[in-house]
Design an enzyme around this catalytic site. Sequence first.
Site, PDB file in Angstrom:
ATOM      1  N   VAL A  25       0.799  -1.224   0.000  1.00  0.00           N
ATOM      2  CA  VAL A  25       0.000   0.000   0.000  1.00  0.00           C
ATOM      3  C   VAL A  25       0.826   1.266   0.000  1.00  0.00           C
ATOM      4  O   VAL A  25       0.281   2.356  -0.041  1.00  0.00           O
ATOM      5  CB  VAL A  25      -0.955   0.043   1.220  1.00  0.00           C
ATOM      6  CG1 VAL A  25      -2.001  -1.021   1.119  1.00  0.00           C
ATOM      7  CG2 VAL A  25      -0.168  -0.055   2.507  1.00  0.00           C
ATOM      8  N   ILE A  29      -1.627   4.114   1.675  1.00  0.00           N
ATOM      9  CA  ILE A  29      -2.476   4.446   0.540  1.00  0.00           C
ATOM     10  C   ILE A  29      -3.127   3.156   0.033  1.00  0.00           C
ATOM     11  O   ILE A  29      -2.442   2.192  -0.260  1.00  0.00           O
ATOM     12  CB  ILE A  29      -1.655   5.071  -0.608  1.00  0.00           C
ATOM     13  CG1 ILE A  29      -0.791   6.216  -0.087  1.00  0.00           C
ATOM     14  CG2 ILE A  29      -2.559   5.571  -1.709  1.00  0.00           C
ATOM     15  CD1 ILE A  29       0.180   6.749  -1.114  1.00  0.00           C
ATOM     16  N   GLU A  83      15.312   2.250   7.793  1.00  0.00           N
ATOM     17  CA  GLU A  83      15.321   0.879   8.288  1.00  0.00           C
ATOM     18  C   GLU A  83      16.632   0.595   9.018  1.00  0.00           C
ATOM     19  O   GLU A  83      17.614   1.336   8.888  1.00  0.00           O
ATOM     20  CB  GLU A  83      15.174  -0.095   7.108  1.00  0.00           C
ATOM     21  CG  GLU A  83      13.879   0.040   6.326  1.00  0.00           C
ATOM     22  CD  GLU A  83      12.711  -0.662   6.983  1.00  0.00           C
ATOM     23  OE1 GLU A  83      12.914  -1.281   8.060  1.00  0.00           O
ATOM     24  OE2 GLU A  83      11.599  -0.576   6.448  1.00  0.00           O
ATOM     25  N   ASP A  94      13.182  -1.487  -0.821  1.00  0.00           N
ATOM     26  CA  ASP A  94      11.845  -1.497  -0.225  1.00  0.00           C
ATOM     27  C   ASP A  94      10.793  -1.059  -1.239  1.00  0.00           C
ATOM     28  O   ASP A  94       9.756  -1.704  -1.410  1.00  0.00           O
ATOM     29  CB  ASP A  94      11.832  -0.555   0.985  1.00  0.00           C
ATOM     30  CG  ASP A  94      10.426  -0.220   1.457  1.00  0.00           C
ATOM     31  OD1 ASP A  94       9.793  -1.074   2.088  1.00  0.00           O
ATOM     32  OD2 ASP A  94       9.961   0.915   1.186  1.00  0.00           O
ATOM     33  N   LYS A  98       7.449  -3.151  -3.389  1.00  0.00           N
ATOM     34  CA  LYS A  98       6.075  -2.670  -3.559  1.00  0.00           C
ATOM     35  C   LYS A  98       5.705  -2.611  -5.036  1.00  0.00           C
ATOM     36  O   LYS A  98       4.595  -2.991  -5.435  1.00  0.00           O
ATOM     37  CB  LYS A  98       5.922  -1.301  -2.912  1.00  0.00           C
ATOM     38  CG  LYS A  98       6.149  -1.309  -1.405  1.00  0.00           C
ATOM     39  CD  LYS A  98       6.237   0.105  -0.849  1.00  0.00           C
ATOM     40  CE  LYS A  98       6.542   0.085   0.648  1.00  0.00           C
ATOM     41  NZ  LYS A  98       6.766   1.435   1.194  1.00  0.00           N
ATOM     42  N   GLY A 195       4.765   5.314   9.181  1.00  0.00           N
ATOM     43  CA  GLY A 195       4.173   5.580  10.491  1.00  0.00           C
ATOM     44  C   GLY A 195       3.198   4.509  10.895  1.00  0.00           C
ATOM     45  O   GLY A 195       2.592   3.834  10.069  1.00  0.00           O
TER      46      GLY A 195
END
Length: 319
Positions: A25, A29, A83, A94, A98, A195
């Site tokens: 996401v 999102i 990270e 990362d 996605k 977050g």
Amino acid sequence: LAEHGHSLALSAEAAGRVIRYEAAVAGGIPVVKALTEGLAGNEIQRVLGVMNGSCNYILTRMEDAGLTYEEVFAEADGLGYLEADPNLDVGGIDAAHKLAILASIAFGTEVDFASVVIEGIGAITIEDIHAAADMGYRVKLLGVAQQTGRGLEQRMTPCLVPANSPFGQLQGGTNMVILEGGDVGQIVLRGAGAGEGPTASAVMSDVLDLARGLRLNTFGQAATGLVKSQPAMTATTAPFYLRLQLLDKPGALAKVAAVMGEAGVSIDRMRQYGHDAEQAPVLIVTHKTTRAAIDQILEDFTKTQVVEGQPVALRIEAV
């Protein structure tokens, strides 16, 4: 749920779905649901996204504060934005994870992370940030996935985007994904890039679907129906930004132009800024060309004996 007397046991398949959804996401999102539900009737043409809030924070902070990459990296690390292995963020890994998941959902192909072209932001300097701004661009770590006649193209690399575009106006640790469909045009999804709140929101959305008895396939179809992707051997053509350090002596620029001409790469515009050192900073924007041609001229530049250090090449993406 427990407080209201509900019992929810996640099967391995369902738990995997929650994990995959959260990973895809881009920080909260709801891109997956947009693809599998809202845009289910569309043929997706392209998926673009700034999918790592830490990288976007670093790049925008460099521009706003005039700080070097190293200074902002240390600042971001101190704030806990990176990270434990920072290369997962700044190396583009990362965000590439996605992108590979979203490409699979968008185009009905098996996840093929190995075919994603990945380049991090470590080579970006404050000079690149300023030069891009001077020419009306901003630097972003941008993911692009599209199905072309040559196969599935997937890349997560630093790019120049127009400053007045949605990506160009994206500031701080915010993410954005643009989905382009045949009937809907562009759908822009924007939200917090990291977050606990945004992440929890994304995961709970999936958990509540399960509690309501909604069981959609993770990829919009059964995983067994996904086809093996055919990776594109070459990317679509685009203009490129080149930053060179040339020895300040007669004929240096002519040698560079000759190398580009031999590779069939033409110059759209060029700038040289004032300097006191023996090396002259030169910026070149090419006409549309291939990454293979750019890589060839970068290799050939070293043979001219007038290019100092490692040149930087950034794709200019039409968004």
